[in-house]
Design a protein around this motif. Structure first.
Motif, PDB file in Angstrom:
ATOM      1  N   ILE A 123       0.823  -1.207   0.000  1.00 14.13           N
ATOM      2  CA  ILE A 123       0.000   0.000   0.000  1.00 14.13           C
ATOM      3  C   ILE A 123       0.857   1.256   0.000  1.00 14.13           C
ATOM      4  O   ILE A 123       0.510   2.276  -0.600  1.00 14.13           O
ATOM      5  N   PHE A 124       2.039   1.187   0.621  1.00 13.50           N
ATOM      6  CA  PHE A 124       2.929   2.342   0.648  1.00 13.50           C
ATOM      7  C   PHE A 124       3.513   2.614  -0.735  1.00 13.50           C
ATOM      8  O   PHE A 124       3.739   3.772  -1.109  1.00 13.50           O
ATOM      9  N   ASP A 125       3.787   1.555  -1.509  1.00 13.48           N
ATOM     10  CA  ASP A 125       4.304   1.739  -2.863  1.00 13.48           C
ATOM     11  C   ASP A 125       3.282   2.441  -3.749  1.00 13.48           C
ATOM     12  O   ASP A 125       3.626   3.299  -4.561  1.00 13.48           O
ATOM     13  N   VAL A 126       2.014   2.057  -3.606  1.00 10.96           N
ATOM     14  CA  VAL A 126       0.970   2.620  -4.461  1.00 10.96           C
ATOM     15  C   VAL A 126       0.783   4.109  -4.192  1.00 10.96           C
ATOM     16  O   VAL A 126       0.552   4.898  -5.114  1.00 10.96           O
TER      17      VAL A 126
ATOM     18  N   ARG B 127       4.113  13.846   0.766  1.00  9.85           N
ATOM     19  CA  ARG B 127       3.760  12.448   1.035  1.00  9.85           C
ATOM     20  C   ARG B 127       2.741  12.337   2.161  1.00  9.85           C
ATOM     21  O   ARG B 127       1.732  11.631   2.033  1.00  9.85           O
ATOM     22  N   LEU B 128       2.982  13.044   3.282  1.00 10.40           N
ATOM     23  CA  LEU B 128       2.049  12.982   4.401  1.00 10.40           C
ATOM     24  C   LEU B 128       0.699  13.594   4.035  1.00 10.40           C
ATOM     25  O   LEU B 128      -0.347  13.118   4.477  1.00 10.40           O
TER      26      LEU B 128
ATOM     27  N   LYS C  23       3.666 -11.638   0.790  1.00 10.80           N
ATOM     28  CA  LYS C  23       4.101 -10.884   1.965  1.00 10.80           C
ATOM     29  C   LYS C  23       2.995  -9.949   2.439  1.00 10.80           C
ATOM     30  O   LYS C  23       1.964  -9.776   1.782  1.00 10.80           O
ATOM     31  N   SER C  24       3.239  -9.304   3.594  1.00  7.75           N
ATOM     32  CA  SER C  24       2.258  -8.389   4.166  1.00  7.75           C
ATOM     33  C   SER C  24       2.044  -7.185   3.247  1.00  7.75           C
ATOM     34  O   SER C  24       2.998  -6.607   2.730  1.00  7.75           O
ATOM     35  N   TYR C  25       0.775  -6.811   3.074  1.00 11.40           N
ATOM     36  CA  TYR C  25       0.426  -5.692   2.203  1.00 11.40           C
ATOM     37  C   TYR C  25       0.755  -4.349   2.852  1.00 11.40           C
ATOM     38  O   TYR C  25       0.822  -3.338   2.149  1.00 11.40           O
ATOM     39  N   ILE C  26       0.946  -4.335   4.165  1.00 17.01           N
ATOM     40  CA  ILE C  26       1.245  -3.071   4.861  1.00 17.01           C
ATOM     41  C   ILE C  26       2.658  -3.083   5.450  1.00 17.01           C
ATOM     42  O   ILE C  26       2.935  -2.348   6.390  1.00 17.01           O
ATOM     43  N   PHE C  27       3.549  -3.935   4.918  1.00 12.49           N
ATOM     44  CA  PHE C  27       4.940  -3.860   5.348  1.00 12.49           C
ATOM     45  C   PHE C  27       5.487  -2.490   4.951  1.00 12.49           C
ATOM     46  O   PHE C  27       5.192  -1.996   3.868  1.00 12.49           O
ATOM     47  N   PRO C  28       6.246  -1.816   5.813  1.00 15.98           N
ATOM     48  CA  PRO C  28       6.898  -2.256   7.046  1.00 15.98           C
ATOM     49  C   PRO C  28       6.122  -1.944   8.335  1.00 15.98           C
ATOM     50  O   PRO C  28       6.706  -1.969   9.402  1.00 15.98           O
ATOM     51  N   LEU C  29       4.814  -1.666   8.209  1.00 20.69           N
ATOM     52  CA  LEU C  29       4.019  -1.449   9.424  1.00 20.69           C
ATOM     53  C   LEU C  29       3.719  -2.771  10.115  1.00 20.69           C
ATOM     54  O   LEU C  29       3.698  -2.852  11.338  1.00 20.69           O
ATOM     55  N   LEU C  30       3.490  -3.801   9.329  1.00 21.25           N
ATOM     56  CA  LEU C  30       3.243  -5.141   9.862  1.00 21.25           C
ATOM     57  C   LEU C  30       3.885  -6.160   8.919  1.00 21.25           C
ATOM     58  O   LEU C  30       3.460  -6.276   7.768  1.00 21.25           O
ATOM     59  N   PRO C  31       4.936  -6.871   9.375  1.00 23.45           N
ATOM     60  CA  PRO C  31       5.624  -6.735  10.670  1.00 23.45           C
ATOM     61  C   PRO C  31       6.378  -5.410  10.760  1.00 23.45           C
ATOM     62  O   PRO C  31       6.852  -4.890   9.749  1.00 23.45           O
ATOM     63  N   LEU C  32       6.480  -4.894  11.960  1.00 21.19           N
ATOM     64  CA  LEU C  32       7.035  -3.564  12.163  1.00 21.19           C
ATOM     65  C   LEU C  32       8.533  -3.541  11.880  1.00 21.19           C
ATOM     66  O   LEU C  32       9.298  -4.338  12.414  1.00 21.19           O
ATOM     67  N   ASN C  33       8.932  -2.623  11.002  1.00 19.78           N
ATOM     68  CA  ASN C  33      10.349  -2.365  10.736  1.00 19.78           C
ATOM     69  C   ASN C  33      10.485  -0.844  10.759  1.00 19.78           C
ATOM     70  O   ASN C  33      10.188  -0.164   9.765  1.00 19.78           O
ATOM     71  N   TRP C  34      10.913  -0.299  11.886  1.00 20.10           N
ATOM     72  CA  TRP C  34      10.865   1.131  12.083  1.00 20.10           C
ATOM     73  C   TRP C  34      11.738   1.883  11.085  1.00 20.10           C
ATOM     74  O   TRP C  34      11.336   2.922  10.567  1.00 20.10           O
TER      75      TRP C  34
ATOM     76  N   GLN D 279      12.582   1.106   8.026  1.00 19.79           N
ATOM     77  CA  GLN D 279      11.947   1.152   6.717  1.00 19.79           C
ATOM     78  C   GLN D 279      10.654   1.957   6.756  1.00 19.79           C
ATOM     79  O   GLN D 279      10.332   2.671   5.804  1.00 19.79           O
ATOM     80  N   LEU D 280       9.902   1.882   7.856  1.00 14.99           N
ATOM     81  CA  LEU D 280       8.668   2.654   7.987  1.00 14.99           C
ATOM     82  C   LEU D 280       8.967   4.145   7.971  1.00 14.99           C
ATOM     83  O   LEU D 280       8.216   4.936   7.393  1.00 14.99           O
ATOM     84  N   ARG D 281      10.062   4.538   8.603  1.00 13.27           N
ATOM     85  CA  ARG D 281      10.443   5.956   8.606  1.00 13.27           C
ATOM     86  C   ARG D 281      10.708   6.450   7.179  1.00 13.27           C
ATOM     87  O   ARG D 281      10.319   7.567   6.821  1.00 13.27           O
ATOM     88  N   GLN D 282      11.317   5.604   6.360  1.00 13.59           N
ATOM     89  CA  GLN D 282      11.573   6.011   4.980  1.00 13.59           C
ATOM     90  C   GLN D 282      10.286   6.083   4.163  1.00 13.59           C
ATOM     91  O   GLN D 282      10.190   6.879   3.222  1.00 13.59           O
ATOM     92  N   ARG D 283       9.311   5.240   4.519  1.00 14.96           N
ATOM     93  CA  ARG D 283       8.054   5.264   3.776  1.00 14.96           C
ATOM     94  C   ARG D 283       7.186   6.460   4.134  1.00 14.96           C
ATOM     95  O   ARG D 283       6.442   6.966   3.291  1.00 14.96           O
ATOM     96  N   LEU D 284       7.260   6.900   5.385  1.00 12.80           N
ATOM     97  CA  LEU D 284       6.446   8.027   5.817  1.00 12.80           C
ATOM     98  C   LEU D 284       7.137   9.364   5.593  1.00 12.80           C
ATOM     99  O   LEU D 284       6.485  10.365   5.282  1.00 12.80           O
ATOM    100  N   PHE D 285       8.454   9.388   5.763  1.00 13.43           N
ATOM    101  CA  PHE D 285       9.205  10.639   5.660  1.00 13.43           C
ATOM    102  C   PHE D 285      10.216  10.528   4.524  1.00 13.43           C
ATOM    103  O   PHE D 285      10.877   9.512   4.368  1.00 13.43           O
TER     104      PHE D 285
END
Length: 485
Positions: A265-268, A286-287, A443-454, A456-462
């Motif tokens: 979902i983050f890629d889309v 992005r936000l 794999k999880s559709y909401i990676f890196p939120l689940l499973p949590l990978n902080w 990578q999640l930081r790069q997806r949000l910021f």
């Protein structure tokens, strides 16, 4: 070696003429001539080869001296044909594929193989910036319907020998060319082999809808979940960036878009504009896009819930209440507007360009003032649906836009029928539709939120700076200086 062709010119020519029905097809040409005292015939599709190169080769062949033709087709290629892209063809299926794909093939007396000289060309438009994937800054080129042009646009951006582009085909009748692009040292080879095996085993007559047909063949499960399993992009820079990140890009001939997989979902939601601006601006864009997507999903169902329960509206929000008399139930108004928006969108696609402006003015007047004054719609319903419609275009994915629309319709219906419990149940349904979804790689559709990978999640949000982003790959693994894990 196959016995498809023999060393008799007339036998081979008769077989090829019957195979391609040259007497009935005006655009399938079999041009006979003599070169060095030997009979020859070249088969090609009119309109799919460059006439100037054909004329030069014909002049060259017809000017050869007697007894100058080599004994074997391999020697012919090596000693006489002054062109780079040449090969030998003897298999029946390969012959059909080459000639109907536009590659001229030459039959020579006493040869049991065809000589393919690839000087084909396809009708193509310019590589202008796509209408949908526009950016405020950055490159202004885009994919077109010609496969070799699209691969060249990616190859121009990645000058690495690790960039691999494999060609395959799909469709029993169409035999559509499919290019698989990936970085050999960064791709998940197990997933790559899985995709290649699925393409090789395609049991379909034709890829009539190009990439959509291929997507439905690659992912046959859970199509009732509308959230996209693939990301599509008409931008070569976005496709090249995905390849460098370890993704697989699939290009289908006759389609001006790249299919990127696997996709979360983050890629889309990402856009090229996020990277063409400094980190602070890219993060804001992005936000904002994330927030707007959430608002488009929840705005009208939340407003409907509050209108059905006005006692829950705080004093400072009292202005959102409907001021005029309601003749048509608000739920029905919103549902009609949802379908009316799609109707207007489809009408705009089929409207001749010369009529688009006057019809837009007429539609604005009729759908705007007259529908409100007639009592069919209230001004507040029109306002919130107008915002939702415009906000849907804040992200480039049509598939995600329609997925959010379907979820919004479910929320509206459940809220209108069951009130607060329907609203809560609808939210739970939407969350489960996203969380329980899987990518095509399983794999999880909401990676890196689940499973949590902080990290990578930081790069997806910021939007982080380029040096910082290159320290980790898409799975959150740290890379060394060469870019490998």
């Amino acid at each position: 070696m196959s016995d498809f062709l023999v060393k008799d010119y007339q036998t081979n020519k008769k077989k090829l003429d019957e195979m391609f029905h040259v007497d009935e097809n005006f655009d399938l040409i079999n041009r006979e001539f003599e070169m060095g005292g030997v009979k020859a015939c070249i088969y090609f599709v009119d309109g799919l080869c460059r006439d100037e190169i054909l004329n030069r080769l014909m002049n060259f062949f017809m000017g050869l001296k007697p007894d100058s033709i080599p004994a074997t087709p391999q020697e012919m290629i090596e000693k006489l044909i002054p062109y780079g892209e040449t090969s030998l063809v003897n298999e029946e299926e390969q012959t059909v594929h080459f000639i109907l794909a536009g590659v001229p093939c030459m039959l020579v007396d006493n040869y049991d193989q065809l000589i393919a000289v690839d000087f084909r060309t396809y009708p193509a438009r310019g590589v202008e910036e796509p209408d949908k994937d526009k950016v405020m800054r950055g490159s202004k080129d885009g994919f077109v319907e010609t496969l070799v042009f699209n691969t060249a646009l990616i190859r121009r951006r990645i000058r690495s020998p690790e960039l691999t582009m494999e060609i395959m085909s799909g469709g029993t009748s169409s035999k559509t060319d499919i290019a698989i692009c990936y970085m050999r040292d960064r791709v998940n080879h197990e997933f790559l082999n899985e995709i290649k095996n699925k393409i090789q085993k395609l049991s379909i007559d034709a890829l009539t809808m190009n990439q959509e047909s291929l997507a439905e063949c690659l992912y046959e499960r859970k199509w009732f979940n509308p959230f996209p399993k693939f990301r599509y992009s008409e931008r070569p820079d976005a496709a090249a960036a995905s390849v460098l990140e370890g993704s697989i890009v699939i290009l289908v001939d006759n389609s001006p878009a790249a299919m990127i997989l696997p996709t979360t979902i983050f890629d889309v939601i990402e856009s090229a504009d996020d990277y063409y601006f400094p980190p602070v601006t890219g993060t804001y864009l992005r936000l904002s896009r994330f927030l707007i997507n959430i608002v488009t999903l929840l705005l009208t169902p939340t407003w409907l819930l509050l209108m059905n329960n006005p006692q829950w509206i705080p004093e400072w929000l009292s202005f959102i209440t409907v001021k005029e008399q309601v003749y048509v139930p608000l739920l029905l108004q919103l549902l009609i507007l949802e379908f009316a928006v799609d109707g207007l969108r489809m009408a705009s696609l089929n409207t001749p360009s010369m009529l688009s402006t006057p019809l837009s003015v007429i539609a604005g007047i009729v759908v705007g003032d007259y529908t409100v004054s007639s009592g069919w719609f209230n001004a507040e319903s029109m306002l919130y649906m107008a915002f939702v419609t415009i906000a849907n275009y804040s992200q480039t994915s049509f598939e995600l836009g329609y997925a959010l629309k379907f979820m919004r319709l479910i929320l509206l219906i459940l809220t209108g029928l069951f009130g607060i419990w329907g609203y809560v149940g609808g939210l739970i349904f939407v969350v489960l539709a996203i969380v329980l979804n899987k990518t095509i790689a399983g794999k999880s559709y909401i990676f890196p939120l689940l499973p949590l990978n902080w990290k990578q999640l930081r790069q997806r949000l910021f939007r982080v700076s380029l040096p910082a982003s290159e320290n980790y790959d898409r799975m959150g693994n740290r890379k060394n200086k060469s870019g490998k894990q």
